[in-house]
Scaffold this motif. Sequence first.
Motif, PDB file in Angstrom:
ATOM      1  N   LYS A  68     -18.179  -4.159  21.446  1.00 28.96           N
ATOM      2  CA  LYS A  68     -18.288  -4.642  20.072  1.00 28.96           C
ATOM      3  C   LYS A  68     -16.990  -5.359  19.719  1.00 28.96           C
ATOM      4  N   LYS A  69     -17.063  -6.218  18.734  1.00 31.59           N
ATOM      5  CA  LYS A  69     -15.875  -6.976  18.336  1.00 31.59           C
ATOM      6  C   LYS A  69     -15.371  -6.492  16.980  1.00 31.59           C
ATOM      7  N   LEU A  70     -15.277  -5.186  16.839  1.00 35.43           N
ATOM      8  CA  LEU A  70     -14.797  -4.602  15.595  1.00 35.43           C
ATOM      9  C   LEU A  70     -13.283  -4.777  15.488  1.00 35.43           C
ATOM     10  N   PRO A  71     -12.766  -5.014  14.295  1.00 36.45           N
ATOM     11  CA  PRO A  71     -11.312  -5.118  14.125  1.00 36.45           C
ATOM     12  C   PRO A  71     -10.663  -3.736  14.222  1.00 36.45           C
ATOM     13  N   VAL A  72      -9.721  -3.565  15.135  1.00 31.49           N
ATOM     14  CA  VAL A  72      -9.145  -2.254  15.422  1.00 31.49           C
ATOM     15  C   VAL A  72      -7.629  -2.262  15.247  1.00 31.49           C
ATOM     16  N   SER A  73      -7.120  -1.239  14.572  1.00 32.77           N
ATOM     17  CA  SER A  73      -5.678  -0.992  14.502  1.00 32.77           C
ATOM     18  C   SER A  73      -5.362   0.212  15.380  1.00 32.77           C
ATOM     19  N   VAL A  74      -4.582  -0.007  16.425  1.00 32.90           N
ATOM     20  CA  VAL A  74      -4.116   1.093  17.268  1.00 32.90           C
ATOM     21  C   VAL A  74      -2.850   1.654  16.630  1.00 32.90           C
ATOM     22  N   ILE A  75      -2.846   2.944  16.344  1.00 35.99           N
ATOM     23  CA  ILE A  75      -1.743   3.545  15.611  1.00 35.99           C
ATOM     24  C   ILE A  75      -0.997   4.547  16.487  1.00 35.99           C
ATOM     25  N   VAL A  76       0.309   4.340  16.592  1.00 33.19           N
ATOM     26  CA  VAL A  76       1.172   5.208  17.395  1.00 33.19           C
ATOM     27  C   VAL A  76       2.347   5.658  16.537  1.00 33.19           C
ATOM     28  N   CYS A  77       2.473   6.967  16.373  1.00 31.53           N
ATOM     29  CA  CYS A  77       3.596   7.531  15.617  1.00 31.53           C
ATOM     30  C   CYS A  77       4.582   8.149  16.606  1.00 31.53           C
ATOM     31  N   ALA A  78       5.859   7.793  16.496  1.00 27.28           N
ATOM     32  CA  ALA A  78       6.850   8.268  17.455  1.00 27.28           C
ATOM     33  C   ALA A  78       8.090   8.795  16.754  1.00 27.28           C
ATOM     34  N   LYS A  79       8.584   9.886  17.270  1.00 26.41           N
ATOM     35  CA  LYS A  79       9.856  10.441  16.803  1.00 26.41           C
ATOM     36  C   LYS A  79      10.685  10.807  18.031  1.00 26.41           C
ATOM     37  N   ASN A  80      11.746  10.059  18.235  1.00 25.64           N
ATOM     38  CA  ASN A  80      12.636  10.291  19.382  1.00 25.64           C
ATOM     39  C   ASN A  80      11.878  10.208  20.708  1.00 25.64           C
ATOM     40  N   GLU A  81      11.176   9.100  20.887  1.00 24.70           N
ATOM     41  CA  GLU A  81      10.372   8.883  22.099  1.00 24.70           C
ATOM     42  C   GLU A  81      10.802   7.594  22.808  1.00 24.70           C
ATOM     43  N   GLU A  82      12.089   7.330  22.832  1.00 21.28           N
ATOM     44  CA  GLU A  82      12.612   6.075  23.359  1.00 21.28           C
ATOM     45  C   GLU A  82      12.081   5.738  24.748  1.00 21.28           C
TER      46      GLU A  82
ATOM     47  N   SER B 241     -16.757   0.957  21.296  1.00 21.15           N
ATOM     48  CA  SER B 241     -18.176   0.720  21.602  1.00 21.15           C
ATOM     49  C   SER B 241     -19.072   1.826  21.065  1.00 21.15           C
ATOM     50  N   GLN B 242     -18.501   2.988  20.776  1.00 19.87           N
ATOM     51  CA  GLN B 242     -19.310   4.116  20.299  1.00 19.87           C
ATOM     52  C   GLN B 242     -19.487   4.116  18.779  1.00 19.87           C
ATOM     53  N   PHE B 243     -18.801   3.216  18.093  1.00 19.65           N
ATOM     54  CA  PHE B 243     -19.008   3.089  16.648  1.00 19.65           C
ATOM     55  C   PHE B 243     -20.379   2.465  16.371  1.00 19.65           C
ATOM     56  N   THR B 244     -21.045   2.962  15.335  1.00 22.38           N
ATOM     57  CA  THR B 244     -22.268   2.348  14.827  1.00 22.38           C
ATOM     58  C   THR B 244     -22.168   2.308  13.309  1.00 22.38           C
ATOM     59  N   MET B 245     -23.235   1.904  12.666  1.00 15.36           N
ATOM     60  CA  MET B 245     -23.236   1.897  11.199  1.00 15.36           C
ATOM     61  C   MET B 245     -23.005   3.293  10.640  1.00 15.36           C
ATOM     62  N   ASN B 246     -23.554   4.313  11.308  1.00 15.20           N
ATOM     63  CA  ASN B 246     -23.419   5.695  10.834  1.00 15.20           C
ATOM     64  C   ASN B 246     -22.290   6.458  11.510  1.00 15.20           C
ATOM     65  N   LYS B 247     -22.058   6.168  12.790  1.00 19.59           N
ATOM     66  CA  LYS B 247     -21.043   6.901  13.543  1.00 19.59           C
ATOM     67  C   LYS B 247     -19.679   6.260  13.320  1.00 19.59           C
TER      68      LYS B 247
ATOM     69  N   ASN C  20      -6.326  10.804  21.533  1.00 19.48           N
ATOM     70  CA  ASN C  20      -7.424   9.850  21.713  1.00 19.48           C
ATOM     71  C   ASN C  20      -8.486  10.107  20.650  1.00 19.48           C
ATOM     72  N   LEU C  21      -8.341   9.449  19.530  1.00 26.46           N
ATOM     73  CA  LEU C  21      -9.217   9.677  18.382  1.00 26.46           C
ATOM     74  C   LEU C  21      -9.362   8.382  17.598  1.00 26.46           C
ATOM     75  N   ALA C  22     -10.583   8.093  17.146  1.00 24.79           N
ATOM     76  CA  ALA C  22     -10.823   6.867  16.382  1.00 24.79           C
ATOM     77  C   ALA C  22     -11.691   7.171  15.168  1.00 24.79           C
ATOM     78  N   TYR C  23     -11.417   6.486  14.090  1.00 25.97           N
ATOM     79  CA  TYR C  23     -12.308   6.588  12.929  1.00 25.97           C
ATOM     80  C   TYR C  23     -12.125   5.376  12.027  1.00 25.97           C
ATOM     81  N   LYS C  24     -13.155   5.125  11.240  1.00 29.52           N
ATOM     82  CA  LYS C  24     -13.104   4.037  10.280  1.00 29.52           C
ATOM     83  C   LYS C  24     -12.142   4.418   9.160  1.00 29.52           C
ATOM     84  N   LYS C  25     -11.385   3.455   8.700  1.00 32.30           N
ATOM     85  CA  LYS C  25     -10.343   3.752   7.721  1.00 32.30           C
ATOM     86  C   LYS C  25     -10.900   4.417   6.457  1.00 32.30           C
ATOM     87  N   GLU C  26     -12.105   4.048   6.079  1.00 29.28           N
ATOM     88  CA  GLU C  26     -12.683   4.621   4.862  1.00 29.28           C
ATOM     89  C   GLU C  26     -12.858   6.131   4.973  1.00 29.28           C
TER      90      GLU C  26
END
Length: 368
Positions: free
Chosen positions: A38-52, A148-154, A202-208
């Motif tokens: 799918k061509k969904l717009p995705v933001s990959v988010i990485v939070c780091a603290k002292n992980e040089e 690819s596992q996102f749908t209108m409901n999932k 490894n977790l994904a969800y719609k921002k809403e």
Amino acid sequence: MLIFLLYFFIAIVFIQIFYYLGIFGKFAFAKPQNITPKKLPVSVIVCAKNEEENVKKYIPLLAEQNYPDFEIVLIDDASSDETLEVFEEFEKKYPNIRLVKVQNNEAFWGNKKYALTLGIKASKKDYLLFTDADCYPTSTEWITAMSSQFTMNKTIVLGYGGYEKINRSLLNKVIRFETVLTATQYFSWAKTGLPYMGVGRNLAYKKEEFFNVNGFIEHIQVRSGDDDLFVNQAANKINTTIAYTPESFTYSKPKETYKEWFSQKRRHVSTANYYKPFDKIQLGLFYTSQLLFFLLAIVLLSFQFQWIVVLALLATRYTITWTVTGFSAGKLKENDLKIWFPIVEMILIFTQINIFITNIFSKPVHWK
């Protein structure tokens, strides 16, 4: 007295069989999963603290993902090493990297959820994909496989975050077995329509979905749980699905000493106290039945009471649990764990008892 223990043992065996065949079998015996890009717009988010060192190695792997529409949101959570400087160099090098600099906040000092909230609010895409700073995807198709596992409901996708294999290390086998068992549990319960957790590796969800539950506000005082407590609150049978194709996996380096792993598991286990009542009950019943299975078997066999019946129950339970665990391990590409099942299961059970007792008397240390 012994006849009572025998009947109790029979009940425990049936509880174990119910979990493995009735629940865990839903994932273990599931059909292979397909990837429909799918061509969904995705933001990959990485939070780091002292992980040089980790971000130097792994952020380029994220930047090289084969996906048409994604950005990477790098969150520096007030690091005291060179993490921020490394992030700033990546921001200059890759046009789709967005940098969020978090300063220590008196009300939320050291709270990863505060840093993640700022990163989520700064993201520009509708779909969020999370991983940790010490994790890396197995392929350049990771974003494609998860999205690819996102749908209108999932709108919540639970993924698998495994650990690297270390040869000739029993501890490594225990760590990886525990990871497989945990994934089997949360994948299976999600397939039953009762999702209860996911892993931030490894977790994904719609921002809403984040804003529908007011983010982490209901458990902001809990230092951990930005992944499992969020899923426990937001996920349901309608909006949640799983991703288990090999392309969707992430990996990270496992702990190399028992002490380090024990501390890590103490943090993970402590968040389960904040799960919904049903989830705490089903988890408690499963782990209690595991322990009682071994203890009762030892007692009954030591007295040689109805030993043929006891051995038959042992064989039945092991045949079923070993088979289900083997299929699950195969799906998660952890095939070498199959032959080690009886040994690592026993070590894990008594480690979990130790963790439970230790957590009663002292609090685990959380986000660095």
